[in-house]
Write a protein that holds these residues in place. Sequence first.
Motif, mmCIF file in Angstrom:
data_model
loop_
_atom_site.group_PDB
_atom_site.id
_atom_site.type_symbol
_atom_site.label_atom_id
_atom_site.label_comp_id
_atom_site.label_asym_id
_atom_site.label_seq_id
_atom_site.Cartn_x
_atom_site.Cartn_y
_atom_site.Cartn_z
ATOM 1 N N MET A 1 4.281 15.912 34.990
ATOM 2 C CA MET A 1 4.366 15.229 33.648
ATOM 3 C C MET A 1 4.772 13.728 33.695
ATOM 4 S SD MET A 1 3.444 17.689 31.222
ATOM 5 C CE MET A 1 3.220 19.423 31.276
ATOM 6 N N SER A 2 4.179 12.915 32.867
ATOM 7 C CA SER A 2 4.695 11.559 32.808
ATOM 8 C C SER A 2 5.198 11.262 31.577
ATOM 9 C CB SER A 2 3.616 10.701 33.155
ATOM 10 O OG SER A 2 2.991 10.288 32.004
ATOM 11 N N ASP A 3 5.910 10.225 31.432
ATOM 12 C CA ASP A 3 6.639 9.684 30.205
ATOM 13 C C ASP A 3 5.729 8.869 29.515
ATOM 14 O OD1 ASP A 3 9.401 10.502 30.572
ATOM 15 O OD2 ASP A 3 9.930 8.551 31.321
ATOM 16 N N LYS A 4 4.691 8.475 30.129
ATOM 17 C CA LYS A 4 3.770 7.710 29.187
ATOM 18 C C LYS A 4 2.355 8.558 28.713
ATOM 19 C CE LYS A 4 3.224 3.436 30.315
ATOM 20 N NZ LYS A 4 2.922 2.183 30.812
ATOM 21 N N VAL A 5 2.739 9.326 27.880
ATOM 22 C CA VAL A 5 1.635 10.116 27.087
ATOM 23 C C VAL A 5 1.453 9.509 25.630
ATOM 24 C CG1 VAL A 5 1.042 12.300 26.025
ATOM 25 C CG2 VAL A 5 2.133 12.203 28.217
ATOM 26 N N LEU A 6 0.108 8.802 25.556
ATOM 27 C CA LEU A 6 -0.179 8.186 24.471
ATOM 28 C C LEU A 6 -1.356 9.148 23.437
ATOM 29 C CD1 LEU A 6 -0.187 5.383 23.137
ATOM 30 C CD2 LEU A 6 -2.035 4.903 24.379
ATOM 31 N N ILE A 7 -1.254 8.992 22.367
ATOM 32 C CA ILE A 7 -2.273 9.511 21.119
ATOM 33 C C ILE A 7 -2.984 8.492 20.734
ATOM 34 C CG2 ILE A 7 -2.504 10.625 18.855
ATOM 35 C CD1 ILE A 7 -0.388 12.742 19.709
ATOM 36 N N VAL A 8 -4.299 8.355 20.902
ATOM 37 C CA VAL A 8 -4.999 7.313 20.054
ATOM 38 C C VAL A 8 -5.860 7.962 19.122
ATOM 39 C CG1 VAL A 8 -6.613 5.282 20.300
ATOM 40 C CG2 VAL A 8 -4.782 5.857 22.227
ATOM 41 N N THR A 19 -9.058 0.527 23.290
ATOM 42 C CA THR A 19 -7.736 0.703 23.749
ATOM 43 C C THR A 19 -7.338 1.895 24.586
ATOM 44 O OG1 THR A 19 -7.053 0.111 21.248
ATOM 45 C CG2 THR A 19 -5.395 1.418 22.493
ATOM 46 N N CYS A 20 -8.089 3.080 24.663
ATOM 47 C CA CYS A 20 -7.963 3.959 25.455
ATOM 48 C C CYS A 20 -8.253 3.437 26.928
ATOM 49 C CB CYS A 20 -8.840 5.036 25.386
ATOM 50 S SG CYS A 20 -8.649 6.142 23.721
ATOM 51 N N ARG A 21 -9.279 2.639 26.898
ATOM 52 C CA ARG A 21 -9.628 2.314 28.405
ATOM 53 C C ARG A 21 -8.452 1.333 29.067
ATOM 54 N NH1 ARG A 21 -14.972 2.473 26.229
ATOM 55 N NH2 ARG A 21 -14.781 0.337 25.157
ATOM 56 N N MET A 22 -8.144 0.373 28.132
ATOM 57 C CA MET A 22 -6.999 -0.627 28.617
ATOM 58 C C MET A 22 -5.587 0.046 28.700
ATOM 59 S SD MET A 22 -7.052 -4.305 26.618
ATOM 60 C CE MET A 22 -8.905 -4.546 26.788
ATOM 61 N N ALA A 23 -5.102 1.056 27.772
ATOM 62 C CA ALA A 23 -3.910 1.693 28.167
ATOM 63 C C ALA A 23 -3.830 2.473 29.278
ATOM 64 C CB ALA A 23 -3.809 2.399 26.754
ATOM 65 N N ALA A 24 -5.048 3.007 29.948
ATOM 66 C CA ALA A 24 -5.203 3.673 30.923
ATOM 67 C C ALA A 24 -4.792 2.790 32.134
ATOM 68 C CB ALA A 24 -6.527 4.471 31.150
ATOM 69 N N ALA A 25 -5.295 1.762 32.142
ATOM 70 C CA ALA A 25 -4.950 0.799 33.088
ATOM 71 C C ALA A 25 -3.504 0.136 33.121
ATOM 72 C CB ALA A 25 -5.883 -0.517 32.985
ATOM 73 N N GLN A 26 -2.693 0.538 31.986
ATOM 74 C CA GLN A 26 -1.521 0.139 31.901
ATOM 75 C C GLN A 26 -0.394 1.608 32.274
ATOM 76 O OE1 GLN A 26 -0.139 -1.026 27.726
ATOM 77 N NE2 GLN A 26 -0.735 -3.174 28.094
ATOM 78 N N GLY A 27 -1.350 2.506 32.694
ATOM 79 C CA GLY A 27 -0.426 3.804 33.089
ATOM 80 C C GLY A 27 -0.340 4.779 32.128
ATOM 81 N N TRP A 28 -1.001 4.815 30.828
ATOM 82 C CA TRP A 28 -0.817 5.860 30.010
ATOM 83 C C TRP A 28 -1.627 6.930 29.957
ATOM 84 C CZ3 TRP A 28 2.887 5.712 26.223
ATOM 85 C CH2 TRP A 28 3.621 4.584 25.820
ATOM 86 N N ASP A 29 -1.308 8.167 30.106
ATOM 87 C CA ASP A 29 -2.104 9.637 29.974
ATOM 88 C C ASP A 29 -2.577 9.325 28.475
ATOM 89 O OD1 ASP A 29 -1.959 10.159 32.870
ATOM 90 O OD2 ASP A 29 -0.071 11.345 32.426
ATOM 91 N N ILE A 30 -3.783 9.940 28.088
ATOM 92 C CA ILE A 30 -4.160 9.798 26.688
ATOM 93 C C ILE A 30 -4.953 10.859 26.164
ATOM 94 C CG2 ILE A 30 -5.412 8.172 25.403
ATOM 95 C CD1 ILE A 30 -5.397 6.131 27.425
ATOM 96 N N ALA A 31 -4.494 11.263 25.052
ATOM 97 C CA ALA A 31 -5.152 12.037 24.045
ATOM 98 C C ALA A 31 -6.115 11.407 23.108
ATOM 99 C CB ALA A 31 -4.100 12.970 23.247
ATOM 100 N N ILE A 32 -7.368 11.614 23.352
ATOM 101 C CA ILE A 32 -8.492 10.893 22.655
ATOM 102 C C ILE A 32 -8.696 11.608 21.577
ATOM 103 C CG2 ILE A 32 -10.577 9.751 22.948
ATOM 104 C CD1 ILE A 32 -9.983 10.001 26.214
#
Length: 249
Positions: A1-8, A19-32
């Motif tokens: 589990m990471s601290d960087k879980v993002l909902i978009v 935003t999802c593509r760019m946030a992934a490059a910043q290290g976010w795991d993403i719920a799209i």
Amino acid sequence: MSDKVLIVTGGSRGIGAATCRMAAAQGWDIAINYTANRDAAEAVRDQVVAAGRRAITVKGDMAEEADILALFEKTEKELGPIGGVVANAGITGKITRVEDMSTEAMREVINLNVLGLMITNREAVRRMSTKRGGKGGPIVNTSSIAGRLGSPNEFVHYAASKGAVNAWTQGLAREVAGEGIRVNAVSPGMIDTDIHATAGAPDRAARLGATVPIGRAGSADEVAEAICWLLSDHSRYCAGTILEVSGGR
Ligand code: NAP
């Protein structure tokens, strides 16, 4: 589990997808999140995974409280505790003068752009506030310069919804800034996405781009850069900021 879980929300196309593509490059795991276009959402998911991050797609209408709650629950279950939220899903409604606008058309825009965004923000605060045992995190709302221009002869109801997003962002930001949560908004101008075709004017960005002081419509990536800056620690002293990305309009 990471601290960087993002909902978009509205992450399948346009500004949300960028935003999802760019946030992934910043290290976010993403719920799209998406509502109809599964293929587009899955293509974004594949791009996030290719960037080395985890990603899930979650279908749900962000105007519906039950779907918003389900989005948060599924994200927590599959990716872990939520560390950031981009409340981006929004519609303009069809281009119409107010005198010809149906109540239902007004309700549809307000339900998604205002009420849905408020519920999404509330669910983020409930989970991220340090006062409630959370670890804090950023919330970025997608507003529009329509909120100050008013969009006459096009979609005044949409403009009013974004005015509400601005007031909400500034009020909530002050309410929770001491609890580890920074609430900010981007306020894009004329951006070249599918939203104009959906509004009934597919050529709108090309036609009106030349009237923008910078001389062209913007791209989804140019807005995503601002969203990702507001998500990042580089904006750590920003709370309640409405960041315009509008080419000078
Ligand atoms: P877009 O290209 O039309 O994409 C809309 C996204 O929102 C899609 O991912 C769509 O999902 C999703 N969506 C639509 N209704 C939804 C609902 N009820 N629940 C969940 N998701 C929903 O739009 P965009 O131009 O990127 O706009 C994104 C945000 O930026 C909006 O809030 C908009 O108001 C704001 N904005 C855009 C502009 C502009 O010129 N483009 C300017 C200012 C502000 P599906 O793919 O499943 O349909």
